[in-house]
Design a protein around this motif. Structure first.
Motif, short mmCIF file in Angstrom:
data_model
loop_
_atom_site.label_atom_id
_atom_site.label_comp_id
_atom_site.label_asym_id
_atom_site.label_seq_id
_atom_site.Cartn_x
_atom_site.Cartn_y
_atom_site.Cartn_z
N PHE A 34 -19.40 68.35 27.55
CA PHE A 34 -18.92 69.38 26.63
C PHE A 34 -18.54 70.64 27.41
N PRO A 35 -17.65 71.46 26.84
CA PRO A 35 -17.34 72.73 27.51
C PRO A 35 -18.50 73.71 27.39
N PRO A 36 -18.60 74.67 28.32
CA PRO A 36 -19.71 75.64 28.24
C PRO A 36 -19.59 76.52 27.01
N LYS A 37 -20.73 77.01 26.54
CA LYS A 37 -20.77 77.87 25.35
C LYS A 37 -21.25 79.27 25.73
N GLY A 38 -21.04 80.20 24.80
CA GLY A 38 -21.47 81.58 25.06
C GLY A 38 -22.92 81.83 24.71
N TRP A 39 -23.55 80.95 23.97
CA TRP A 39 -24.95 81.08 23.54
C TRP A 39 -25.27 82.45 22.98
N LEU A 40 -26.12 83.20 23.69
CA LEU A 40 -26.60 84.48 23.15
C LEU A 40 -25.49 85.52 23.01
N ALA A 41 -24.37 85.27 23.68
CA ALA A 41 -23.28 86.25 23.61
C ALA A 41 -22.30 85.90 22.51
N ASP A 42 -22.50 84.76 21.85
CA ASP A 42 -21.59 84.30 20.82
C ASP A 42 -22.28 84.46 19.47
N SER A 43 -21.68 85.27 18.59
CA SER A 43 -22.40 85.57 17.35
C SER A 43 -22.64 84.32 16.50
N LYS A 44 -21.86 83.25 16.73
CA LYS A 44 -22.09 82.03 15.95
C LYS A 44 -23.28 81.23 16.49
N LEU A 45 -23.54 81.39 17.78
CA LEU A 45 -24.61 80.58 18.38
C LEU A 45 -25.86 81.38 18.70
N ALA A 46 -25.77 82.70 18.64
CA ALA A 46 -26.90 83.52 19.10
C ALA A 46 -28.17 83.20 18.32
N MET A 47 -28.06 83.13 16.98
CA MET A 47 -29.25 82.87 16.19
C MET A 47 -29.79 81.47 16.47
#
Lengths: 427, 324
Positions: free
Chosen positions: B175-188
């Motif tokens: 999979f491509p890398p994600k933003g995790w804590l920096a991405d408002s969709k994934l942070a929570m």
């Protein structure tokens, strides 16, 4: 005849000696009734605390009638909140240090003693005027700077040289800054993934993007007129420039909306980030790192209409509640004397706040000079307003939304404008 | 307490029936009772003093303060504001977002902890599992780790660059890398993953304790009746763990509504307000912006909300006496 063993005789001798000492010491101690003042430091680490203890020792030696009780409260333990509680509870120290702008908050709350009356003109003249101006509330000086800090530009000499970018020993224009940041954003091993970024920054700290706004001759709030100016064209232009660095030019590492500054520092040390803004203690930390020896430099921030860099200071204040104000002032004077200020700045890496230290031999090193120069050409302080913290939380949230692309810069600044207006409206 | 067996009340009653009560005697009995009460209260007083000073008074005080305009900095006295703080709160869009975020966090962590905790407890409850104690310790370790330290380590795990552990795992899976804590969709979600990991050992331990309480005969009887392993879990273990499950559910829901440290350290409530929880907002308002009245109003609202929620859960789970 009674015969005592050698041990018994020695014991008796020791006891007699102790008794004699006590007889002499007790009246001595009670004769010189000592004044005890307390001194609390916000922040500090074992190294700096050791120096502060040494200063106190020298002070007590010079003033045998005063005793200083010292306590350092690390930043991690939120010293400002503790101080507040102590002021409300009436148990605050006579003298304490705080990080700017907390002294203004305390002065507004009538918790501090104005220092104008204690200070000699000569001493007053020796502090850089912008610090004294900063610590002035309703025409009175409430705090004296212990040291200054400024966020200048850190750069990796080796990465700049490899990309053919000149060092920022003079302030670049914004255009130059973008061009160079792009040059420094590189895919080093040819796998199609960028592994070195021109500029490191974070959406978590207003100090990371407010300088651009100030360089454009604007700010989020006009404090003189007490109005919000977040959707002023100059603010929008500056924030667009900042957001473009991230979203259009992509010269910043991924995931920086909420990143801790420590992670940017780490990337810089690893050579993954070529430039970022930070202050003196980080330079001191990097200087101790053998792997970075000679590889990093400190220069000036870019400019547009003017130069601007986020400055700060830690200050020494006297509590209004102090019962020994004369002794407290004596201590402040000693504590901030050029000799000890120089020692503290040497140890911590921060910039001295007294003019008489400018020519000090120790501060001739190029990194320290760069900080001093940045302070001179464009040091500005954060908002003085009592609601300054509320500004920060609003600015941060809106800028993060723009960084993510959830809002355009215009939208974010319009929303910020509304929020700031609301904050300012409240009494 | 040496006289407790004498039952003075009984004596007085018996005497009054006979109509020969002398007032003196009655007074003495009363005094005795008062003395006994005093004795009892003085026994629990030291513990209660601690509660009083550190819990009851501050709680009552924050109720009081929620009706005031009070900046803890201005050394002026709080000014009465009536329900203004509450009105402000319900009009505050950040408050609504933070309630929603808190609910999202609760939904993202409590069910996962319950299911995974029970699964782990069942796995580690098997008799002849090799290295059982070692494994239990391993799963319990995160619980005793400092939350701040764990949060910092996990923000490195969720580093948005290629080097972050989470992104390396995604890469290994293609999979491509994600933003995790920096991405408002994934942070929570990232915060939830970390929090489930952190508290799983605790839930597991409580379930393990609950499992010890189920009599073995039931399983033996079921085995004789030809029940499969799953049927034993479905019809014996899960129903009999009901009180344990209820306990965990209530404490975990309450705990999840008080989430603070993780979001404070890992995201600072961002990006935007995407991980700002109720307590984050409360902390920001009270200790960063110094608006103690508003912060107290938030605390009172949270308290009332939790009270209601606990009551509803109690009703839903109305304790049936379990008889073996």
């Amino acid at each position: 005849m009674l015969r005592f063993s050698r041990v018994t005789r020695r014991l008796v001798l020791v006891c007699v000696a102790c008794l004699a000492l006590m007889l002499v010491a007790v009246p001595l101690a009670s004769a010189a009734k000592k004044i005890t003042i307390s001194f609390w430091q916000a922040g500090g680490n074992p190294e700096t605390s050791a120096l502060v203890r040494q200063i106190i020792k020298e002070f007590e030696a010079a003033n045998p009638d005063i005793q200083v009780n010292f306590q350092a409260i690390p930043w991690a333990e939120d010293p400002h909140t503790k101080f507040q509680a102590a002021i409300v509870g009436g148990t605050i120290a006579d003298v304490f240090t705080v990080g700017d702008p907390f002294e203004l908050v305390l002065a507004a709350a009538d918790g501090l003693e104005p220092l104008d009356g204690y200070m000699s003109q000569e001493m007053k003249n020796d502090f850089y005027p912008q610090f004294l101006e900063r610590a002035t509330y309703k025409g009175k000086i409430y705090a004296l700077p212990w040291f200054g800090t400024i966020r200048a530009m850190f750069y990796r000499k080796d990465l700049l040289a490899a990309a053919g970018v000149p060092e920022p020993t003079t302030s670049w224009t914004w255009e130059e800054f973008v061009t160079y940041a792009k040059k420094l954003t590189r895919d080093l091993n040819g796998d199609g993934i960028i592994d070195q970024f021109g500029f490191g920054t974070s959406g978590r700290y207003v100090s990371q993007y407010q300088p651009f706004v100030r360089q454009n001759g604007a700010d989020f709030v006009d404090e003189d007129r007490n109005v919000a100016t977040a959707n002023d064209p100059a603010v929008i232009e500056a924030m667009q420039f900042y957001i473009d660095l991230i979203r259009t030019h992509k010269v910043t590492p991924p995931g920086i909306t909420t990143i801790n500054l420590q992670e940017i520092q780490k990337m810089f040390a690893e050579g993954k980030v070529a430039m970022f803004f930070d202050c003196e203690d980080t330079a001191a930390m990097f200087s101790r790192e053998p792997a970075l020896a000679g590889k990093f430099g400190v220069g000036l921030l870019p400019h547009r209409k003017c130069q601007a860099a986020f400055a700060g200071t830690d200050v020494v204040v006297m509590s209004k509640q102090s019962k020994n104000k004369e002794a407290a002032w004596k201590f402040i004077e000693f504590f901030l004397s050029p000799k000890w200020m120089a020692e503290y700045c040497k140890l911590s890496g921060f910039s001295p706040a007294r003019k008489s230290l400018a020519g000090h031999e120790y501060f001739k090193d190029p990194i320290r000079q760069a900080f001093a120069k940045q302070l001179e050409v464009g040091g500005y302080f954060y908002f003085k307003h009592p609601k300054a913290s509320s500004f920060s939380s609003a600015i941060r949230a809106e800028v993060q939304e723009a960084m993510e692309g959830k809002k355009t810069v215009k939208q974010a600044m319009d929303d910020l404008q509304k929020k700031l207006e609301e904050v300012l409206k409240k009494p | 307490m040496k006289h407790t067996t004498r039952a003075p009340g009984g004596n007085v009653q018996a005497a009054s029936i006979l109509g020969v009560v002398r007032p003196k005697r009655r007074t003495r009995a009363l005094l005795f009772r008062v003395g006994e009460l005093l004795e009892s209260y003085s026994m629990i007083a030291p513990a209660y003093m601690v509660f009083l000073v550190f819990i009851f008074i501050p709680v009552a005080w924050s109720f009081y303060l929620s009706l005031f305009d009070y900046s803890i900095l201005s050394l002026k006295h709080p000014e009465f504001a009536g329900l203004e703080n509450f009105a402000k709160m319900f009009g505050d869009s950040v408050f609504r977002v933070s309630v929603w975020n808190t609910v999202r966090y609760s939904l993202g962590t409590v069910p996962a902890r319950l299911v995974l905790g029970l699964a782990l407890a069942l796995l580690l409850d098997q008799k002849n599992l090799f290295g059982k104690n070692f494994l239990r310790t391993v799963y319990f370790l995160p619980v005793v780790t400092s939350m701040v330290a764990a949060s910092i380590v996990w923000s490195l795990v969720f580093n948005a660059s290629e080097a972050g552990l989470a992104n390396q795992m995604l890469k290994a899976l293609g999979f491509p890398p994600k933003g995790w804590l920096a991405d408002s969709k994934l942070a929570m979600l990232s915060v939830c993953i970390m929090s489930v990991w952190k508290e799983l050992g605790y839930v597991m331990t409580i379930f393990l304790a609950g499992l010890q309480g189920i009599p073995l005969e039931l399983y033996e009887a079921a085995a004789i009746d030809g029940a499969t392993g799953w049927q034993k879990i479905r019809f014996i273990t899960i129903p009999l763990l009901r009180p344990t499950t209820f306990f965990i559910l209530v404490t975990e829901v309450i705990g999840s509504f008080q989430v603070f440290t993780q979001t404070y350290v890992m995201t600072g409530g961002g990006p935007g307000y995407s991980t700002t929880t109720l307590i984050n907002l409360l902390y920001t308002k009270g200790f960063f912006e110094f608006d103690m009245g508003y912060a107290s109003a938030l605390a009172v609202t949270l308290f009332l909300g939790l009270l209601l929620l606990s009551w509803a859960m109690r009703r839903a789970f109305r304790a049936e006496e379990i008889v073996y």
